[in-house]
Structure formats: structure tokens, C-alpha cells
Design an enzyme around this catalytic site. Structure first.
Site, PDB file in Angstrom:
ATOM      1  N   LYS A  76       4.581   1.852  -5.857  1.00 36.26           N
ATOM      2  CA  LYS A  76       3.864   2.199  -4.618  1.00 36.26           C
ATOM      3  C   LYS A  76       4.219   3.625  -4.220  1.00 36.26           C
ATOM      4  CE  LYS A  76       3.301   0.360   0.112  1.00 36.26           C
ATOM      5  NZ  LYS A  76       3.684  -0.734   1.028  1.00 36.26           N
ATOM      6  N   SER A 151      -0.048  -3.358   3.126  1.00 32.22           N
ATOM      7  CA  SER A 151      -0.284  -1.986   2.754  1.00 32.22           C
ATOM      8  C   SER A 151      -0.098  -1.699   1.258  1.00 32.22           C
ATOM      9  CB  SER A 151       0.662  -1.073   3.543  1.00 32.22           C
ATOM     10  OG  SER A 151       2.000  -1.317   3.200  1.00 32.22           O
ATOM     11  N   SER A 175       3.398  -6.593   3.785  1.00 29.12           N
ATOM     12  CA  SER A 175       2.662  -5.704   2.875  1.00 29.12           C
ATOM     13  C   SER A 175       2.747  -6.028   1.397  1.00 29.12           C
ATOM     14  CB  SER A 175       3.128  -4.272   3.077  1.00 29.12           C
ATOM     15  OG  SER A 175       2.440  -3.743   4.160  1.00 29.12           O
TER      16      SER A 175
HETATM   17  N1  GLN Z   1       0.250  -5.006   8.112  1.00 23.84           N
HETATM   18  C1  GLN Z   1       1.521  -4.771   8.692  1.00 23.84           C
HETATM   19  C2  GLN Z   1       1.543  -3.461   9.439  1.00 23.84           C
HETATM   20  O1  GLN Z   1       0.533  -2.844   9.480  1.00 23.84           O
HETATM   21  C3  GLN Z   1       2.589  -4.827   7.644  1.00 23.84           C
HETATM   22  C4  GLN Z   1       2.741  -3.576   6.918  1.00 23.84           C
HETATM   23  C5  GLN Z   1       3.910  -3.573   5.986  1.00 23.84           C
HETATM   24  O2  GLN Z   1       4.492  -4.616   5.686  1.00 23.84           O
HETATM   25  N2  GLN Z   1       4.282  -2.383   5.544  1.00 23.84           N
HETATM   26  O3  GLN Z   1       2.523  -3.059   9.968  1.00 23.84           O
END
Ligand code: GLN
Length: 478
Positions: A76, A151, A175
């Protein structure tokens, strides 16, 4: 070439001389080229990966290869790899080159994993659909009119579309698990402190964890064996010894599971996901496991608590992007103050700015006690209550997501609807616990969805063991 779903298959075929690492890398490079439309990779390390494969084939011939020989992975875009670009999906870090590698990257390379490229993600990990990347959304390989989830959308899309065998993601509030649910991959968020965060670009430091995304529980186990463990560069990394996760798969005892009644009865849950969860529970009972409903009355507090605390931490973590230290500097700046202001205004995307402002607000004098301090207290209650359940049960079972992958653009105008995507995934990081998404559900709309298991602190071994057991005879979706 056949589609491989686990490293074991690859290593068997390497041993039988049916495939070489060079052939594998060429295969994945071709697939990446053919699936460019998904926008999963931000950069492909073609020449490096080919060279590494050639060298590895020689090492294998000499019997000197590491544990992960044959594993081609993507990372990532918020995990540092020395002398490689890393932008966290943001324009503010465009062109930034890492000066060092994340601990996990070093450990994977030491065991001969081959890194094939850098994967798209929501900017600084903030998002649930990968539509917040400065480099465009990632499409869901199973239906390109839909989102991959976020994400770590590039990471799951790459594994799902067989552009690499496995990938690294990060998980702050879901994410790794939420996109895994949308694309039918296996994704683990380790316990807080199980894996070093050194070299991961910080979003919310008391939540963030790096974790693996794969097509099989076996591969999660072997990657965790390599990645986990203490690290002098991260004082929050646990020094508890790392079990041989992959050697310990193979379970023969009965398990006691709790499912949270309020989750399965929640209004936003797709009725088919609910039905399949109940059917799954009945199946487990038939196999002799104990599965019981428990009540968790803090369900409605999870999202607000998560968003108050993570935005507060983000506002502090992201203050370092000031146009002076790293990355983007506005060409329109004329003095120090306008350097800060313009670089941040032009460099950050809309959602990141929203969160920095929200986080700054909840930390500001006069509001600190009402929001930040209060949310810390609620986090503590969530932790206590969740651990109370886990003192009576081995795991907590929930759906990973309330729905299957939604359409691109469907939720971008309403941040609150987007935040509700995380309803089932934020509990584990709020409590610091490990949780895994397993691709066991298949909707009549043709899309997969995940079942989530949450385990006790640092008990990834039992979590992986049971996950292996329940996925053994099922056909994993992807
Ligand atoms: N969707 C969640 C957020 O927007 C989780 C994101 C993540 O785990 N990095 O914060």
C-alpha cells in the site's frame, strides 16, 4: 499459467520445477498490464522485480531461499520502502522518496518476498471506497462500476484480480477488512502492537496497524509469522514471542462464539447478509460449536467515538505536512505563513481537510473535555465491554460490512453515510483487538461479502486457526 491461491501451491510447483520465480513475476506483470483500468497500482517495479526473481531462482537452486520464496506482493502506498516513492495517495507527498524501509518491508524482503509495486489507497488512509485518492478511484475487479472499498482498495483489488499473490494494507478503522469484504479477499487487522508501525505513514497512531491481504488463511499465517514481533523502532510493538502461526493451523476443538444481537438486527444491514449470517450460525451449531447472542449496547457510540478520536490524532499527525519538511510546496507562497497555508490548502484533498478541521476542533480549548476527553472515556468503556464478552467467548462474529460493494459515486456526497460503512469494523481497533474478514458470503447480486471474527488481544494464533477451519471446505469467493 494457473491461478495460485496460496504460497504452498507455488512452492510445491517451484520444487517440482513446474514454475520459476521469473515466470511468476512475468505472469503478474502481464496481468497488471491487462488490468490497468482498475487503477490498483500507482507504480510497478518491473525491472527490479524481474531482477529479484532471477536472483531468487538461483538461490532456490542452491537451497538457500527464504520462507517466502515465490511470494509476489504489492504494498500500500502508505508503507515506506527505501529509495521508492511513497505518497499515501496524496498530492501533498507526490514525488516523495522514502529514506528508509518499514520494518515489515525489511522482514518480508529478508524472507525473499518480491515486491512488485506500490498500491493505490484513499488519501492518508481516510476513506471507505478509495474515491479519496488523489490518483483516482480503484475499481472493483468483480464489477468495475463499483468501488473496491477502502482505504486499502488497491491492495485488495490487486489480490482479487490476481495481479499479485498477496498485499500489505493498513487498517485504522477497517481499511483492510472492509475492502476485503467487497472484493472477496482474506484480510487481517492484527492486535494493536503485534506488528511494528515503523515506516507506516501515520493516520491515527493509537489505531493504525499494518496487516496482510491474501486469498487464503495459510498465507495470512505465514506473512504474520514473518512480519510480527518486537521492534526497536516502535515502542508500541509487543515483545511477546510470535507463534508459528502457519505450523499451528489445524483445529479440532469446539469453539464458543458470541454474535452481537444489535449488529444482526441493525437497520442498515442488508437482509440477505443477515439471512446468510443466521444460516452460518446454525451451521456452526450443527457442527457442535456454541454460538450465542450477546448484547452490546454501545453499538451506536462506535462510529462517533472512532471519528472524534481518529480525526484528533490525524490533525496532530498531519501537521508535519507544512510545505517545508516534506513534499508539496505551493509555488504561490510568498512568506512562511502563506507557505503553510497554501501548501496545505492545495496539497490536501477535501476529506483530509474535513478531518483535520474536525480533529482540530475537538482538541481545541473549550471543546476538548466535551469531545476528545469524553470520547477517550467511551473508548475505554468499549474496550472493557468488548473484553468482557471475550472473557466468556473465544470470538465475536459479525458481518464485516452492512452491504456489498456500492456503486462508484453513490456515497461521495454524504460523508456520514460513508462513515456508517465502518459500523462493524471500528470496534476492533477501538479496543485494540485482532479481527479478520473471511470471504464466506455470496449475495444474489453476484458480489461477495465478508464474515468478521474478532479475537482476544494478541491471540492471532487461535483466530487464524479457527478461520482456517471455517474456510477449509468452503470455496473462497475470489
Ligand atoms: N474507513 C475508515 C476511515 O475512513 C477506516 C480507514 C482506515 O482503516 N484507514 O477512517
Amino acid at each position: 499459467m494457473q491461478t495460485y491461491t496460496s504460497l504452498i501451491q507455488i512452492q510445491e510447483n517451484i520444487k517440482a520445477k513446474k514454475v520459476s520465480c521469473l515466470e511468476l513475476v512475468n505472469y503478474y506483470l502481464n496481468r497488471i498490464e491487462q488490468h490497468k483500468n482498475l487503477n490498483a497500482f500507482l507504480e510497478v517495479y518491473k525491472d527490479e522485480a524481474l531482477k529479484a526473481a532471477e536472483q531468487l531462482d538461483q538461490k532456490i537452486a542452491q537451497g538457500k531461499a527464504g520462507k517466502l520464496a515465490g511470494m509476489v506482493i504489492g504494498i500500500k502506498d502508505n508503507i515506506c520502502y527505501k529509495n521508492h516513492k511513497c505518497s499515501a495517495g496524496s498530492k501533498i507527498l507526490e514525488g516523495f522518496t522514502s529514506l528508509y524501509s518499514a520494518t515489515v518491508v525489511e522482514r518480508l524482503l529478508n524472507e525473499d518476498a518480491i515486491i512488485i509495486g506500490r498500491l493505490n489507497c484513499d488519501e492518508f488512509g481516510m476513506g471507505s471506497s478509495n474515491e479519496n485518492s488523489a490518483y483516482g478511484p480503484v475499481l472493483n475487479p468483480l464489477d468495475t462500476t463499483r468501488v473496491s472499498g477502502g482505504s486499502s482498495g488497491g491492495s485488495v483489488a490487486a489480490v482479487c484480480a490476481d495481479l499479485c499473490l498477496a498485499a500489505l494494507g493498513t487498517d485504522t478503522g477497517g481499511s483492510i477488512r472492509q475492502p476485503s469484504s467487497f472484493c472477496g479477499t482474506v484480510g487481517l487487522k492484527p492486535s494493536y502492537g503485534r506488528v511494528s508501525r515503523w515506516g507506516a505513514i501515520a493516520y491515527a497512531s493509537s489505531f493504525d496497524q499494518i496487516g496482510p491481504i491474501t486469498k487464503s488463511v495459510e498465507d495470512i499465517a505465514i506473512m504474520m509469522e514473518v512480519m510480527a514481533g518486537k521492534d526497536g523502532f516502535d515502542s508500541t510493538a509487543s515483545s511477546k514471542p510470535v507463534p508459528n502461526y502457519s505450523q499451528e493451523l489445524g483445529m479440532n476443538k469446539k469453539i464458543k462464539l458470541a454474535y452481537i444481537k444489535e449488529c444482526l438486527e441493525s437497520k442498515g444491514l442488508d437482509s440477505e447478509i443477515q439471512k446468510q449470517m443466521y444460516a452460518f450460525i446454525e451451521n456452526l451449531k450443527k457442527e457442535g460449536h456454541i454460538v450465542e447472542p450477546v448484547s452490546f449496547d454501545l453499538l451506536n457510540f462506535l462510529i462517533p467515538t472512532y471519528y472524534v478520536l481518529t480525526t484528533a490524532e490525524a490533525s496532530s499527525n498531519l501537521s508535519r505536512y507544512d510545505g517545508v519538511h516534506y513534499g508539496y510546496r505551493s509555488p504561490n507562497a510568498i512568506d512562511l505563513e502563506s507557505t503553510y497555508k497554501r501548501s496545505r490548502t492545495e496539497g490536501f484533498g477535501k476529506e483530509v481537510k474535513r478531518r483535520i478541521m474536525l480533529g482540530t476542533f475537538v482538541l481545541s480549548a473549550g471543546y476538548y473535555d466535551a469531545y476528545y476527553a469524553k470520547a477517550q472515556k467511551v473508548r475505554n468503556l468499549i474496550r472493557i465491554k468488548t473484553n468482557e464478552i471475550l472473557s466468556q467467548y473465544d470470538f465475536i462474529l459479525t458481518p464485516t460490512t452492512p452491504t456489498t460493494a456500492f456503486k462508484l459515486g453513490e456515497k461521495t456526497t454524504d460523508p456520514l453515510t460513508m462513515y456508517l460503512e465502518d459500523i462493524f469494523t471500528v470496534q476492533a481497533p477501538l479496543a485494540g483487538l485482532p479481527a479478520i474478514s473471511l470471504p464466506l458470503g455470496k449475495h444474489s447480486n453476484g458480489l461477495p461479502f465478508g464474515f468478521q471474527l474478532m479475537g482476544s488481544m494478541l491471540q492471532e494464533d487461535t483466530l487464524l486457526n479457527f478461520s482456517h477451519y471455517i474456510t477449509r471446505k468452503e470455496n473462497l469467493f475470489c
